[in-house]
Every structure is written in structure tokens, then in C-alpha cells.
Design a protein around this motif. Sequence first.
Motif, PDB file in Angstrom:
ATOM      1  N   GLN A   1      11.297  17.636  26.364  1.00 44.69           N
ATOM      2  CA  GLN A   1      10.523  18.050  25.256  1.00 44.69           C
ATOM      3  C   GLN A   1       9.899  17.077  24.608  1.00 44.69           C
ATOM      4  N   ALA A   2      10.579  15.898  24.123  1.00 44.62           N
ATOM      5  CA  ALA A   2      10.167  14.890  23.432  1.00 44.62           C
ATOM      6  C   ALA A   2       9.152  14.305  24.140  1.00 44.62           C
ATOM      7  N   ALA A   3       9.233  13.962  25.659  1.00 43.06           N
ATOM      8  CA  ALA A   3       8.490  13.361  26.382  1.00 43.06           C
ATOM      9  C   ALA A   3       7.213  13.736  26.427  1.00 43.06           C
ATOM     10  N   VAL A   4       7.080  15.436  26.625  1.00 45.96           N
ATOM     11  CA  VAL A   4       6.038  16.197  26.740  1.00 45.96           C
ATOM     12  C   VAL A   4       5.245  16.031  25.123  1.00 45.96           C
ATOM     13  N   ARG A   5       5.824  15.977  23.927  1.00 44.19           N
ATOM     14  CA  ARG A   5       5.275  15.845  22.817  1.00 44.19           C
ATOM     15  C   ARG A   5       4.618  14.492  22.534  1.00 44.19           C
ATOM     16  N   LEU A   6       5.350  13.510  23.041  1.00 44.38           N
ATOM     17  CA  LEU A   6       4.862  11.992  22.988  1.00 44.38           C
ATOM     18  C   LEU A   6       3.494  12.112  23.732  1.00 44.38           C
TER      19      LEU A   6
ATOM     20  N   ALA B   1       3.777   9.557  15.271  1.00 45.83           N
ATOM     21  CA  ALA B   1       4.267  10.818  15.895  1.00 45.83           C
ATOM     22  C   ALA B   1       4.641  10.479  17.111  1.00 45.83           C
ATOM     23  N   ALA B   2       3.907   9.694  18.234  1.00 46.28           N
ATOM     24  CA  ALA B   2       4.351   9.359  19.407  1.00 46.28           C
ATOM     25  C   ALA B   2       5.546   8.403  19.371  1.00 46.28           C
ATOM     26  N   VAL B   3       5.500   7.490  18.340  1.00 44.40           N
ATOM     27  CA  VAL B   3       6.725   6.559  18.416  1.00 44.40           C
ATOM     28  C   VAL B   3       8.002   7.251  18.072  1.00 44.40           C
ATOM     29  N   ILE B   4       7.928   8.203  17.197  1.00 39.64           N
ATOM     30  CA  ILE B   4       9.094   9.127  16.545  1.00 39.64           C
ATOM     31  C   ILE B   4       9.539   9.870  17.983  1.00 39.64           C
TER      32      ILE B   4
ATOM     33  N   ASN C   1      11.276   7.670  20.382  1.00 43.33           N
ATOM     34  CA  ASN C   1      12.352   7.373  19.989  1.00 43.33           C
ATOM     35  C   ASN C   1      13.747   8.363  20.196  1.00 43.33           C
ATOM     36  N   ALA C   2      13.104   9.579  19.913  1.00 40.57           N
ATOM     37  CA  ALA C   2      13.975  10.977  20.405  1.00 40.57           C
ATOM     38  C   ALA C   2      14.089  10.805  21.529  1.00 40.57           C
ATOM     39  N   CYS C   3      13.353  10.804  22.423  1.00 36.13           N
ATOM     40  CA  CYS C   3      13.423  10.611  23.972  1.00 36.13           C
ATOM     41  C   CYS C   3      14.531   9.967  24.288  1.00 36.13           C
ATOM     42  N   MET C   4      14.558   8.770  23.826  1.00 34.21           N
ATOM     43  CA  MET C   4      15.416   7.781  24.427  1.00 34.21           C
ATOM     44  C   MET C   4      16.810   8.320  23.733  1.00 34.21           C
ATOM     45  N   ARG C   5      17.043   8.643  22.600  1.00 33.51           N
ATOM     46  CA  ARG C   5      18.206   8.935  22.018  1.00 33.51           C
ATOM     47  C   ARG C   5      18.662  10.185  22.914  1.00 33.51           C
ATOM     48  N   TRP C   6      18.051  11.232  23.302  1.00 33.14           N
ATOM     49  CA  TRP C   6      18.432  12.182  24.048  1.00 33.14           C
ATOM     50  C   TRP C   6      19.066  11.653  25.340  1.00 33.14           C
ATOM     51  N   LEU C   7      18.201  10.619  25.983  1.00 32.66           N
ATOM     52  CA  LEU C   7      18.684  10.444  27.322  1.00 32.66           C
ATOM     53  C   LEU C   7      19.897   9.434  27.054  1.00 32.66           C
ATOM     54  N   ALA C   8      20.201   8.719  26.081  1.00 34.66           N
ATOM     55  CA  ALA C   8      21.339   7.802  25.653  1.00 34.66           C
ATOM     56  C   ALA C   8      22.646   8.476  25.575  1.00 34.66           C
TER      57      ALA C   8
END
Length: 362
Positions: A179-184, A155-158, A161-168
Amino acid sequence: MIPPGATRMKLQNLRVMTRAWLLPVTAIVLAAGIFIADTIADLEIAFPAFYTVVVLLAVRFCNKRGVILVGAGCCALTLLSDLLTAATGSSGIGVINTTISLLAIATTTYLAVKIEAEKEAAYEARSQLAHVGRVTTLGELTASIAHEVNQPLAAAVINGNACMRWLAAEPPNLDEARQAAVRLVKDANRASEIIAQVRALTKSSPPKKDWLQINDIILATVSLIESEIRQNQVSLHTDLADDVPPVQGDRVQLQQVILNLVLNALEAMNRLPARPRELIISSAKNDAKGVRITVQDSGIGLAPDNLDRLFSAFYTTKPDGMGMGLAISRSIVEAHGGRIWATPNAPRGAVFQFILPVGMEP
Ligand code: ADP
């Protein structure tokens, strides 16, 4: 090494030797007495039936082959005595007595050998069961730890990746990325909690605090594997000091430590054709504060470079080894407030020792 105190050692060795010789000597004296009584006494008594006692004594100090030999020897003595008596004239009752005695000796020998074989089979089954139990428990534990930890890591990997996508993204979606970083972070914390729980689990069963005489535990353990020791043609010396103070601890766990050390010693001696195979188990007072237990063998020995790794989990040099015995032993000894270590033996073999603190007055 062997505890200090040369005089005490000599006395104890003498006692051990006396104990070791007592049964064979008793059996020989008894057999000789029966033979003489049977040959010279002019009584219609089935004296040789008493040879069954000799056979039963032999079970205590011989292996299966030895017991059969003793049984055959007793039959031979019965026949010899019969021949000698026949020379001076023997009666019909004498022949019946001899036949009954031979049957009694043969039946006793057969039953004794059968019981011994069953005891050995039971021991074999018990040690196989213990081995399977350890493998199964460990295998299941590893699988469940891996499964539990894998989930939050995946889940942390997912979420990473989501965090990087939102940033890109153009423009970057900082809110979603946060939010993705908080979940990570939550997932990573979850994984570390699981590890902490596993560690707590392995530490969460403190040993029982019964009052124990370590000599009793050593003797009980030795009696469990007596036939194994005999089968491997190992000569065992127990050098147990009389003044060992009681310790507080868990009988089963401490028995497991001694059993592990003794089984390892037998295996180490089995891996070497050299003789003699000598196993010395001793107990002694260690200062005023501790009790020291030593298991010394004349086996394959220890490489000085490996002394530190011996007690690590999964360290093994055996093709079918698990490398858990010494790791478990160390955790048991340390849970009792003691310590365990190994040194090479001279001229060959290994010495494993552990110290347990002396219990406080009840
Ligand atoms: P295992 O018996 O499954 O290998 P242990 O943790 O009991 O696991 O032992 C680890 C290793 O320590 C053994 O594989 C062996 O190399 C070494 N060892 C243990 N006891 C002895 C001994 N008495 N003599 C020589 N080596 C030993």
C-alpha cells in the motif's frame, strides 16, 4: 548579416541618410531665412517669433542639450539681427517685437526640453515596470511550481520510508508495504503531472494570427526607444525592404522580440567605450517563404563558444541580468513557426536574426 542586394542597399542607405539629414537641413534653412527676413525686411513684424518652429524641429533630432543650444542660437540670431537693424535705425515697435520674440523662443525651448525630459522619465518608468513585472511573475511562478512539486515529492519520501519500514519488520508486513509503494507511485505520478501542466500552461497561449507588416512593427518599436537610442549616442540605421510580404502573428509578442534584441544591443554597446556605436535594423525577404529581421550592433560581441547558450533560460553575463529575454524571444519566434539565431559581427559586435514564415493569403 545585412541582406543581399547591393544596389537596393545603396538606395535605401541613401534614403535613410536623406531622412536623417532632412530635419537638420530644414531647420538651418528656416533659421537662415528668418534671420535674413528679419534683418533686411523693413516691416514691423516679429519675424524672430518663427524661430520657435526651428526649436520645435530641433526636438525631433537633438537631445535636451542640443535643443537648449538651438534655442540659445535662435536668441543670439534675434539679437544680432536687432543690432544690425539698429545700425540702420530701429523703432520702438522693433524693440517690443524683439522682446516678444525672445520670450517666445525661450518659452518654447523651456517647454520642449521639459516635454523631452518627461518623455524620457516615462520611458524609464515603463522599462522599470516591465522589468519588475518580469521578475515578479517569474519569482511567483518559480515559488508556486516549487511548492506544488515539493508536496508530492515529500509525500513520496514519507511513503518510501514507510514501505522500507514495513519490509524491515519481523515478520515483514507485505500488505502495508505494498500500500505504501502504491501511494509512492501515486505521489511520483502527481509530481510529473504538475510538471506536464506547467509545460502545457506555457504552451497554451498560441500567438494571435493577425496580418502584420513587419516594417510597421519595427518602426513602432524604434519610436518607443528613440530617446534611449539618442541618449546612448547610438547612430541607428533602418534598412527596411519595401517588398517584405506580410506575416501572420501577434503584434505585441513580435514587438517584444525586437525590443529585447534592440535593448540587448544598446546594453552591449554601452559596455564598450569604443565608438562609433552603430545599430542597424533591417528587414528583407528571405526566399519566397520567409521574412528576415536583423539587428546588428557594434557592441561587446559574442564569444563563439557561447552562441548555443545565449537562448537558454537564465543564461546571462550581466550583473543584474535575468537571462530570460532571449529565451522568451526564441519561444515567441518558434511559436510563430520561425527561428532565431546569433552570429558575431565583424569587426566587432553581434548580429541577431530571426525568420518568420510568410503568412498564407487571407
Ligand atoms: P539578459 O539581458 O537579462 O542577460 P538575455 O536573455 O536577453 O538576458 O541575454 C542573455 C545574454 O546574451 C546576455 O547576458 C549577454 O551575455 C548575451 N547577449 C545578448 N544580446 C547580446 C548582444 N547584442 N551582444 C552581446 N551579447 C549579447
